[in-house]
Design an enzyme around this catalytic site. Structure first.
Site, short mmCIF file in Angstrom:
data_model
loop_
_atom_site.label_atom_id
_atom_site.label_comp_id
_atom_site.label_asym_id
_atom_site.label_seq_id
_atom_site.Cartn_x
_atom_site.Cartn_y
_atom_site.Cartn_z
CG HIS A 69 -1.95 -1.13 1.16
ND1 HIS A 69 -2.57 -1.62 2.29
CD2 HIS A 69 -2.42 -1.87 0.13
CE1 HIS A 69 -3.38 -2.60 1.94
NE2 HIS A 69 -3.31 -2.78 0.64
N GLY A 107 -1.10 -9.02 12.93
CA GLY A 107 -1.61 -7.67 13.18
C GLY A 107 -2.46 -7.11 12.07
C1 BV8 Z 1 -8.55 -2.40 -4.94
C2 BV8 Z 1 -2.97 2.88 2.60
C3 BV8 Z 1 -9.19 -2.72 -7.20
C4 BV8 Z 1 -3.57 4.21 2.89
C5 BV8 Z 1 -4.77 1.24 2.73
C6 BV8 Z 1 -15.98 -1.05 -3.21
C7 BV8 Z 1 -15.40 -0.11 -4.05
C8 BV8 Z 1 -14.04 -0.12 -4.33
C9 BV8 Z 1 -13.23 -1.08 -3.76
C10 BV8 Z 1 -13.81 -2.00 -2.93
C11 BV8 Z 1 -15.16 -2.02 -2.65
N1 BV8 Z 1 -15.40 -3.05 -1.80
C12 BV8 Z 1 -14.26 -3.70 -1.53
C13 BV8 Z 1 -13.29 -3.07 -2.22
C14 BV8 Z 1 -11.91 -3.40 -2.21
C15 BV8 Z 1 -11.25 -2.52 -1.14
C16 BV8 Z 1 -11.50 -3.14 0.20
O1 BV8 Z 1 -10.97 -4.20 0.49
N2 BV8 Z 1 -12.33 -2.49 1.04
C17 BV8 Z 1 -12.61 -3.04 2.36
C18 BV8 Z 1 -12.90 -1.90 3.32
C19 BV8 Z 1 -13.79 -3.99 2.24
N3 BV8 Z 1 -9.85 -2.55 -1.49
C20 BV8 Z 1 -9.35 -1.58 -2.25
O2 BV8 Z 1 -9.96 -0.61 -2.61
C21 BV8 Z 1 -7.92 -1.84 -2.71
N4 BV8 Z 1 -7.84 -1.63 -4.11
O3 BV8 Z 1 -9.30 -3.28 -4.59
O4 BV8 Z 1 -8.35 -2.04 -6.27
C22 BV8 Z 1 -10.45 -1.90 -7.34
C23 BV8 Z 1 -10.36 -0.64 -7.91
C24 BV8 Z 1 -11.53 0.11 -8.06
C25 BV8 Z 1 -12.77 -0.42 -7.64
C26 BV8 Z 1 -12.83 -1.69 -7.04
C27 BV8 Z 1 -11.66 -2.43 -6.87
C28 BV8 Z 1 -6.98 -0.85 -2.04
C29 BV8 Z 1 -6.89 -1.17 -0.57
C30 BV8 Z 1 -5.73 -0.36 0.05
C31 BV8 Z 1 -6.29 0.78 0.86
N5 BV8 Z 1 -5.17 1.47 1.52
N6 BV8 Z 1 -3.70 1.84 3.30
C32 BV8 Z 1 -3.31 4.65 4.30
O5 BV8 Z 1 -2.67 3.92 5.07
O6 BV8 Z 1 -3.75 5.76 4.64
S1 BV8 Z 1 -5.62 0.08 3.60
C33 BV8 Z 1 -5.29 0.34 5.22
O7 BV8 Z 1 -6.33 -0.27 5.90
C34 BV8 Z 1 -4.06 -0.36 5.68
O8 BV8 Z 1 -3.00 -0.30 4.76
C35 BV8 Z 1 -4.54 -1.74 5.91
O9 BV8 Z 1 -4.39 -2.51 4.78
C36 BV8 Z 1 -5.99 -1.51 6.18
C37 BV8 Z 1 -6.23 -1.67 7.66
O10 BV8 Z 1 -6.05 -2.97 7.86
P1 BV8 Z 1 -5.04 -3.51 8.98
O11 BV8 Z 1 -3.66 -3.25 8.57
O12 BV8 Z 1 -5.48 -4.88 9.17
O13 BV8 Z 1 -5.29 -2.63 10.26
P2 BV8 Z 1 -6.59 -2.64 11.15
O14 BV8 Z 1 -6.55 -1.42 11.97
O15 BV8 Z 1 -7.76 -2.91 10.28
O16 BV8 Z 1 -6.40 -3.93 12.08
C38 BV8 Z 1 -5.35 -3.96 12.99
C39 BV8 Z 1 -5.30 -5.38 13.52
O17 BV8 Z 1 -4.19 -5.47 14.41
C40 BV8 Z 1 -6.54 -5.76 14.31
O18 BV8 Z 1 -6.96 -7.06 13.91
C41 BV8 Z 1 -6.04 -5.80 15.76
O19 BV8 Z 1 -6.68 -6.80 16.51
C42 BV8 Z 1 -4.59 -6.15 15.56
N7 BV8 Z 1 -3.69 -5.70 16.64
C43 BV8 Z 1 -3.84 -4.64 17.45
N8 BV8 Z 1 -2.77 -4.58 18.30
C44 BV8 Z 1 -1.95 -5.62 17.97
C45 BV8 Z 1 -2.53 -6.33 16.91
N9 BV8 Z 1 -1.96 -7.42 16.38
C46 BV8 Z 1 -0.79 -7.83 16.90
N10 BV8 Z 1 -0.16 -7.19 17.91
C47 BV8 Z 1 -0.72 -6.10 18.47
N11 BV8 Z 1 -0.08 -5.49 19.49
#
Ligand code: BV8
Length: 251
Positions: A125, A193
């Site tokens: 990303h 994570g």
């Molecule tokens: C794509 C960069 C093709 C920016 C990020 C409708 C329209 C368009 C697209 C979609 C749609 N529906 C679905 C999609 C696909 C979409 C998607 O997946 N949406 C989700 C919400 C359903 N994906 C995309 O759009 C991707 N591109 O598909 O292109 C396309 C093109 C056009 C139209 C359709 C498709 C692009 C996705 C990338 C987005 N950019 N980041 C920035 O950082 O500002 S994503 C961003 O959020 C992060 O990079 C990361 O990937 C995500 C968050 O996830 P996590 O990293 O898992 O973090 P989170 O906070 O969620 O969880 C933390 C975890 O850690 C928890 O489980 C917690 O329990 C745990 N934790 C906490 N403490 C600890 C721990 N674990 C271990 N130790 C600890 N101490």
């Protein structure tokens, strides 16, 4: 069979890691939580508490309000520059050193893996420290703007933006291809994570599983992956990873 979720780590898991030729790792925001970097799920703090990150990390948000999005990333860039990698990041550097073949695939944009010393790494990303022209896509090393303004490209005048992949944007082709190849080839995939909800990254663990890899989730909380992982180590990565790897990799 429901995978064991206790933090004590089964000896067969130690053996599997020791025997693995190719170890792959997928990390999300959780591995940086113990460095003090808020995850996407954490409530945003202060000024940003009122916004949902997924509302800000989109091309539409930037088009509608470039200053709000630019300022959010400037704030995150400063936050990330002020923290240090933690024991979880460092444990993965040691794993990379000892594994025969290794690839770290990160969803994180904070650059903490690189600062800890990870080298065999792909950023799915992008990276918040890099800034690019929003029209030409060229990376810009230095920029300046009048106070409160969003800086513009010296070449074409378009707004600058962070070099990260927003929702609805395509991932860098090379990075995604390398990540998918690693998922298909690895014997063990550590998934650390991540809430396993953002695609295509969230599809990598099942791709690995379908190709015979042992999938191990390290996360204090349940995720959509938990029930399908071969092992779940239910704990914080900064604690679990060093213990798991020091026992598994012990000479
Ligand atoms: C794509 C960069 C093709 C920016 C990020 C409708 C329209 C368009 C697209 C979609 C749609 N529906 C679905 C999609 C696909 C979409 C998607 O997946 N949406 C989700 C919400 C359903 N994906 C995309 O759009 C991707 N591109 O598909 O292109 C396309 C093109 C056009 C139209 C359709 C498709 C692009 C996705 C990338 C987005 N950019 N980041 C920035 O950082 O500002 S994503 C961003 O959020 C992060 O990079 C990361 O990937 C995500 C968050 O996830 P996590 O990293 O898992 O973090 P989170 O906070 O969620 O969880 C933390 C975890 O850690 C928890 O489980 C917690 O329990 C745990 N934790 C906490 N403490 C600890 C721990 N674990 C271990 N130790 C600890 N101490």
């Amino acid at each position: 069979m429901k995978p064991p979720t206790a933090i004590e780590i089964p000896s067969e898991l130690h053996r599997a890691l020791r025997r693995a030729r190719f170890v792959a790792v997928l990390t999300g925001a959780g591995i940086s939580a113990e460095s003090g970097v808020a995850t996407f799920r954490d409530a945003q703090t202060g000024l940003w508490a009122q916004f949902d990150p997924r509302e800000l990390a989109t091309p539409g948000a930037f088009a509608r309000n470039p200053k709000r999005v630019w300022d959010w990333y400037a704030w995150r860039r400063e936050r990330v520059a002020s923290v240090e990698p933690n024991a979880g990041h460092r444990a993965l550097v040691e794993l990379e050193r000892q594994a025969i073949e290794f690839l770290l695939v990160t969803q994180n944009v904070d650059g903490l893996h690189q600062r800890a010393g990870s080298q065999k790494l792909v950023e799915l990303h992008g990276n918040i420290a890099r800034v690019k022209c929003s029209q030409e896509g060229t990376i810009v090393e230095e920029w300046s703007a009048a106070d409160g303004e969003v800086p513009r490209c010296a070449n074409c005048g378009a707004f600058l933006r962070p070099d990260v992949v927003w929702f609805e944007e395509l991932l860098p082709e090379g990075a995604l291809a390398a990540a998918e190849n690693a998922a298909r080839s690895c014997e063990v995939l550590l998934v650390i994570g991540t809430s396993a909800e953002v695609y295509p990254a969230a599809g990598l663990p099942m791709l690995a599983h379908e190709h015979g890899a042992l999938v191990v989730e390290i996360n204090p909380n349940e995720t959509p992956l938990s029930a399908r992982a071969d092992y779940v180590l239910r704990g914080a990565s900064g604690t679990v990873l060093p213990r798991f790897l020091s026992a598994a990799l012990a000479p």
